[in-house]
Design an enzyme around this catalytic site. Structure first.
Site, PDB file in Angstrom:
ATOM      1  N   GLU A   1       8.505  76.616 -16.536  1.00 21.24           N
ATOM      2  CA  GLU A   1       8.461  77.582 -15.434  1.00 21.24           C
ATOM      3  C   GLU A   1       9.483  78.663 -15.725  1.00 21.24           C
ATOM      4  O   GLU A   1      10.671  78.501 -15.440  1.00 21.24           O
ATOM      5  CB  GLU A   1       8.809  76.922 -14.082  1.00 21.24           C
ATOM      6  CG  GLU A   1       7.753  76.001 -13.541  1.00 21.24           C
ATOM      7  CD  GLU A   1       8.050  75.546 -12.094  1.00 21.24           C
ATOM      8  OE1 GLU A   1       9.048  76.005 -11.499  1.00 21.24           O
ATOM      9  OE2 GLU A   1       7.272  74.724 -11.585  1.00 21.24           O
TER      10      GLU A   1
ATOM     11  N   GLU B   1       9.536  68.146 -11.248  1.00 23.08           N
ATOM     12  CA  GLU B   1      10.974  68.257 -10.968  1.00 23.08           C
ATOM     13  C   GLU B   1      11.482  67.023 -10.237  1.00 23.08           C
ATOM     14  O   GLU B   1      12.201  67.126  -9.236  1.00 23.08           O
ATOM     15  CB  GLU B   1      11.263  69.537 -10.152  1.00 23.08           C
ATOM     16  CG  GLU B   1      10.997  70.817 -10.932  1.00 23.08           C
ATOM     17  CD  GLU B   1      11.434  72.076 -10.187  1.00 23.08           C
ATOM     18  OE1 GLU B   1      11.609  72.020  -8.964  1.00 23.08           O
ATOM     19  OE2 GLU B   1      11.607  73.106 -10.849  1.00 23.08           O
TER      20      GLU B   1
END
Ligand SMILES: *[C@@H]1O[C@H](CO)[C@@H](O)[C@H](O)[C@H]1NC(C)=O
Ligand SMILES: *[C@@H]1O[C@H](CO)[C@@H](O)[C@H](O)[C@H]1NC(C)=O
Ligand SMILES: *[C@@H]1O[C@H](CO)[C@@H](O)[C@H](O)[C@H]1NC(C)=O
Ligand SMILES: *[C@@H]1O[C@H](CO)[C@@H](O)[C@H](O)[C@H]1NC(C)=O
Ligand SMILES: *[C@@H]1O[C@H](CO)[C@@H](O)[C@H](O)[C@H]1NC(C)=O
Ligand SMILES: *[C@@H]1O[C@H](CO)[C@@H](O)[C@H](O)[C@H]1NC(C)=O
Ligand SMILES: *[C@@H]1O[C@H](CO)[C@@H](O)[C@H](O)[C@H]1NC(C)=O
Length: 652
Positions: free
Chosen positions: A261, A181
């Protein structure tokens, strides 16, 4: 132009398919899919972090994942778990990553490896080693030369170990994630991502699929995606799947759709409500994702436990509890849940479920109440905790300056004046990281807490020892503040004066627990004179005997702390983690059976930091057969858990 070339590229792919190597894994931009051994391939994966599960249970958990119909598992590699000090590497026991990969392979699961160096993961400092902060001005996750040098050395140790486990080399690893991320981080340093890409290619070769993961929005992909690294996204159930994948398409106009995710639950923070995500919402969105042929990783499939000091924290400072149950399909203890069976049913609509028995939930045993005895306060046993004695410094030093990265440090100075009247001890710059337990000549005074309580009144005579035990509650794992220094990171003042001339004791509590704290209870009494019921940091010990005559003991259990406040517990020297029933939501700690023995009594050590029930009620802890991580007392906030992450993002 590119579009026109695509059919030709597709033809080439077809031709290549004719003599494709036996084990290969790659991306086909025409069929918008992965190709494994020359055939289109879609994965359904689940996250499991080997660092949160005892090695003893790895096989059991992997089998349960296999039996849910998963093709693959996804795991993070926490750098700080493997390189505790610069150049000292640990891949043994619970850290034996290669053994974990071998078990996954044997179980018939592919592996998606998230190699870091930064992982977030609600893990201390997002997996970065605290010793990086020895250069105070270091810019983590950037092309800062000292950061890159440390990363280069670590990756040079890790990836050569991983290479034989790549799919094309006969192992289970199909893809390797670079960073995590990154688009949510303020630095937006493309040179950094390019350096990582080069490093990963250098060690793993050109064949392996390297990828990135970012929030499903152009905003995050802008700084998180890099040409040559396949861009994937993450998003929660209940949202608009089409819109989320459109965000991925803004970076990858063609190629497989991937949610790296897909949240089956959510994390917790001390003092906040336990996070729960309803099964129905997850099942519905999972079905939508799978119906469009997309790839998905369920985060988490099993959360496990933040043993010892491994939990992370978010900003504004909110540490995560010991349990990382995550409301996942397999519970913290690996138990099969309703969510497990519901999601297995959805997966079964797309994958053939394996034949055979699902390993059953492991039995739990209620060993009952165990009487504890006081050993002494931290100050009373200081010689054992800090054999090398104190470091002297005019102003306070941080944990990193002391080269102690976890646990507790004792800061001592003398009261410079008579404080006959209550006098303010304060941390004007909010520099207690993260909690400080204060006493004067053994008389408990109170607690300072980062972001919560920056001032207490103390009393005592000039020349008395002012003892401040500082607890590191876990380093920030997300966002720009993860260069999180611990200890007293700014000066304390008494009244108007800065306190000086410190004696700072690094404490090796884990070492002492394994040697001579246990089994020598001394009945030391101290004068009481503290204004509240705060008693100060004190050690207790007890023994748990596993009963004879019952087959299959020892079994897993949970320990609870009736009347206790906050502290740390070890069993046979194994650091189970932090307990904090006074704040919740977690009331019980998971005790895996592998740390217990039945031949001799098990040694229990408790460090209670604030106040025990021992003087007023029973001096006991209790082993029970079911968890309670969902107590509803004393919440600091009622914010719905799924919005928490957006709140952090707004803080960037
Ligand atoms: C992985 O399992 C396969 C069989 O499925 C075996 O051929 C291979 O040797 C294993 N690889 C490793 C690295 O253990
Ligand atoms: C989901 O997002 C797509 C693309 O932005 C949009 O066309 C569609 O209307 C959205 N669906 C709902 C139910 O909001
Ligand atoms: C503190 O008070 C004591 C009397 O209780 C007195 O003897 C002493 O001089 C005082 N010390 C300071 C530093 O004021
Ligand atoms: C500290 O003591 C002063 C009086 O000396 C009092 O006004 C103040 O409320 C006290 N603060 C705390 C936090 O107890
Ligand atoms: C404490 O204050 C002194 C004097 O103002 C300053 O030089 C020093 O940097 C401060 N120390 C910390 C840890 O803030
Ligand atoms: C507990 O400690 C005692 C020494 O106090 C030791 O003899 C015993 O082996 C320990 N038990 C375990 C299970 O390690
Ligand atoms: C947590 O506790 C609340 C309130 O008691 C209850 O409604 C909820 O079902 C519990 N959740 C779980 C996962 O146990």
């Amino acid at each position: 132009m590119l579009r026109l070339l695509l059919p030709l590229a597709g033809l080439a792919a077809l031709l290549r398919a004719a003599n494709i190597p036996q084990r290969s894994f790659g991306i086909d931009y025409d069929c918008n899919c992965f190709v494994k051994d020359g055939r289109p391939f879609r994965y359904i994966s689940g996250s499991i972090h080997y660092s949160r599960i005892p090695r003893y249970y790895w096989k059991d958990r992997l089998l349960k994942m296999k039996m849910a119909g998963l093709d693959a598992i996804q795991t993070y590699v926490p750098w700080n778990y493997h390189e505790p000090q610069p150049g000292i590497y640990d891949f043994s026991g619970d850290r034996d990553l290669e053994y974990f990969l071998q078990l996954a392979n044997e179980t018939g699961l592919l592996v998606i490896l998230r190699a870091g160096p930064y992982i977030c993961a609600e893990w201390d400092m997002g997996g970065l080693p605290a010793w990086l902060l020895e250069k105070e001005s270091i810019v983590l996750r950037s092309s800062d030369s000292d950061y890159l040098a440390a990363v280069g050395k670590w990756i040079g140790v890790l990836l050569p170990k991983m290479k034989p486990h790549l799919y094309q080399n006969g192992g289970p690893i199909i893809m390797v994630q670079v960073e995590n991320e990154y688009g949510s981080y303020f630095a937006c340093d493309y040179d950094y991502l390019r350096s990582l890409q080069k490093l990963f290619r250098q060690h793993l070769g050109d064949e392996v699929v390297l990828f990135t993961t970012d929030g499903a929005s152009k905003l995050y992909l802008r700084c998180g995606a890099l040409q040559g690294l396949y861009a994937t996204v993450d998003f929660a159930p209940g949202g608009n799947v089409t819109a989320a994948f459109l965000a991925q398409r803004s970076s990858e106009p063609t190629g497989p759709l991937v949610n790296s995710e897909f949240y089956t639950g959510w994390l917790d923070h001390w003092g906040h409500r336990h996070s729960v995500v309803p099964t129905q919402t997850i099942a519905k969105t999972l079905n939508e994702i799978l119906a469009r042929g997309a790839n998905v990783n369920l985060y988490m499939f099993i959360g496990g436990t933040n043993f010892a000091y491994w939990n992370g924290a978010n900003m504004p400072y909110m540490p995560q509890p010991t349990s990382y149950d995550y409301d996942a399909p397999l519970s913290e203890a690996g138990d099969l849940t309703e969510k497990y069976f519901a999601l297995r049913e959805v997966i079964g609509m797309y994958n053939r479920l394996p034949e055979g028995l699902i390993p059953p939930t492991t039995p739990k045993f209620a060993y009952g109440k165990i009487f504890l005895q006081k050993v002494g306060t931290v100050v009373e046993v200081l010689d054992k905790l800090s054999p090398a004695g104190p470091v002297k410094s005019t102003y306070p030093l941080t944990f990193v300056q002391l080269k102690q990265y976890f646990g507790f440090v004792l800061y001592r100075t003398m009261l410079p004046k008579n404080c006959t009247e209550p006098t303010q001890l304060s941390s004007p710059l909010n520099g207690v990281h993260d909690r400080a337990y204060v006493s004067v000549d053994g008389v408990p005074q109170g607690v300072l807490e980062r972001g919560e309580s920056l001032m207490i009144n103390i009393t005592g005579k000039a020349g008395a020892n002012l003892d401040i035990l500082v607890e590191n509650m876990g380093r920030v794992n997300f966002g720009r503040y993860n260069n999180d220094f611990k200890g007293l990171v700014s000066n304390l003042t008494l009244g108007q004066d800065i306190l000086v001339e410190w004696e700072i004791y690094p404490l090796d509590i884990d070492g002492a627990v394994n040697h001579d704290i246990n089994g020598q209870p001394e009945q030391l009494q101290r004068s009481v004179g503290n204004p509240s019921n705060y008693e100060g940091p004190t050690f207790y010990t007890g023994r748990l005997s596993v009963p004879g005559g019952i087959p299959d003991l020892p079994q897993d259990t949970y320990v609870k702390f009736p009347g206790w406040t906050k502290g740390q517990i070890w069993i046979n020297g194994f650091n189970l983690g932090r307990y904090w029933p006074a704040r919740g939501p977690q009331l019980t700690l998971f005790v895996p059976s592998n740390i217990l023995v039945s031949s001799v009594p098990n040694n229990i050590t408790v460090l209670e930091l604030e106040s025990s029930p021992c003087s007023t009620q029973m001096c006991e802890i209790e082993f029970v057969d079911r968890p309670d991580i969902n107590a509803t007392t004393q919440y600091a906030s009622n914010a719905p858990p799924l919005f928490v992450r957006d709140t952090w993002l707004n803080h960037l």
